[in-house]
Design a protein around this motif. Sequence first.
Motif, short mmCIF file in Angstrom:
data_model
loop_
_atom_site.label_atom_id
_atom_site.label_comp_id
_atom_site.label_asym_id
_atom_site.label_seq_id
_atom_site.Cartn_x
_atom_site.Cartn_y
_atom_site.Cartn_z
N THR A 13 0.85 -1.18 0.00
CA THR A 13 0.00 0.00 0.00
C THR A 13 0.89 1.24 0.00
OG1 THR A 13 -1.95 1.02 1.02
CG2 THR A 13 -0.25 0.21 2.50
N THR A 14 0.37 2.31 -0.53
CA THR A 14 1.12 3.55 -0.62
C THR A 14 0.62 4.54 0.42
OG1 THR A 14 1.42 3.20 -3.00
CG2 THR A 14 1.80 5.43 -2.18
N VAL A 15 1.56 5.19 1.08
CA VAL A 15 1.27 6.22 2.07
C VAL A 15 2.12 7.43 1.71
CG1 VAL A 15 1.39 6.82 4.52
CG2 VAL A 15 0.88 4.45 3.85
N THR A 16 1.50 8.59 1.59
CA THR A 16 2.25 9.81 1.29
C THR A 16 2.26 10.71 2.52
OG1 THR A 16 1.65 9.70 -1.04
CG2 THR A 16 2.47 11.81 -0.23
N LEU A 17 3.45 10.94 3.04
CA LEU A 17 3.64 11.88 4.14
C LEU A 17 4.02 13.23 3.54
CD1 LEU A 17 6.12 9.78 6.35
CD2 LEU A 17 3.62 9.77 6.45
N THR A 27 6.10 3.10 0.16
CA THR A 27 5.43 1.87 -0.24
C THR A 27 5.63 0.89 0.90
OG1 THR A 27 5.88 2.29 -2.57
CG2 THR A 27 5.33 0.02 -1.96
N VAL A 41 0.06 0.99 8.82
CA VAL A 41 -1.01 1.47 7.92
C VAL A 41 -2.22 1.90 8.73
CG1 VAL A 41 -2.63 0.74 6.12
CG2 VAL A 41 -0.20 0.22 5.90
N ALA A 44 -1.54 5.27 10.21
CA ALA A 44 -1.58 6.28 9.14
C ALA A 44 -3.03 6.59 8.76
CB ALA A 44 -0.78 5.80 7.93
N GLU A 45 -3.86 5.55 8.61
CA GLU A 45 -5.27 5.76 8.25
C GLU A 45 -6.02 6.54 9.32
OE1 GLU A 45 -6.18 1.81 5.53
OE2 GLU A 45 -6.41 1.65 7.70
N ASN A 50 -0.34 12.65 11.72
CA ASN A 50 -0.58 14.03 11.29
C ASN A 50 -0.07 15.02 12.34
OD1 ASN A 50 -1.87 13.02 9.05
ND2 ASN A 50 -3.93 13.54 9.75
N VAL A 164 -0.93 13.01 6.25
CA VAL A 164 -0.71 11.67 5.72
C VAL A 164 -1.89 11.34 4.81
CG1 VAL A 164 -0.45 9.23 6.29
CG2 VAL A 164 0.49 10.96 7.82
N MET A 166 -3.46 8.32 2.27
CA MET A 166 -3.37 6.91 1.85
C MET A 166 -3.56 6.83 0.34
SD MET A 166 -2.78 5.69 4.75
CE MET A 166 -2.69 3.97 4.27
#
Length: 167
Positions: A13-17, A27, A41, A44-45, A50, A164, A166
Motif C-alpha cells: 500500500t502507498t502512504v504519502t507523508l 510503499t 497502515v 496512518a489511516e 498528522n 498523511v 493513503m
Amino acid sequence: MPRSDQIERTGSTTVTLTINDAPVVLTVDRAPAPCAANSFVSLAEQGFYNDTSCHKLSTGATKYLQCGDPSGTGNGGPGYSYPVDKGAKTGGSIGAGTLVLVADSHHRLGSQFALVYGDSTLPDSFLVIGSIDREGVDSISDIADEGVAGDGSSPKVDTRIGSVVMG
C-alpha cells in the motif's frame, strides 16, 4: 489498536507523508512483516502521524530521520506495543530509500519509524517494512544536509509531518 483478525499478508500500500511541505511517498510491503505493516497502515489511516515532529536525525554511519512519536521525545507511542514479526528482516546492511520501524529496548514495536536516506548498517531494533520514493529520499537528504541541532540528535531544521494521505 489496529484490527488483528484479518491481517493482509501480501501486496503493498502507498502512504504519502507531507514532511516540511514536501511529499514523501512510502510503499509499505506487507509480506516481510504483516503485523508491523498492518499497525503502521492503521495508524496512518487514523491520522496518528498528522502534525507530529520527526525527533531524531542520524547523519553518521547510519543515515535516517526518525518520526512517529507524538510526544516528540523518542519515548512515546500509540498506547500499545507488539513483538517483531518472526522471520522479518531486522538491522544489518540497509540501502537508501528504506522504510523501517524502530523497536524499543525490549524489541517491541509501536508507532516510531525511520526513513533511511543513505546506505547504512542498522542495529536489530530496525525492522524493514517498505521503501521511500527517490524524491522523498532527496527531501530527507536536504533536511540532513542542514545538520543536527545542538542537542546532538534532533534535526537542526524543525521537521514535521503535516499530513498523511493513503494511496
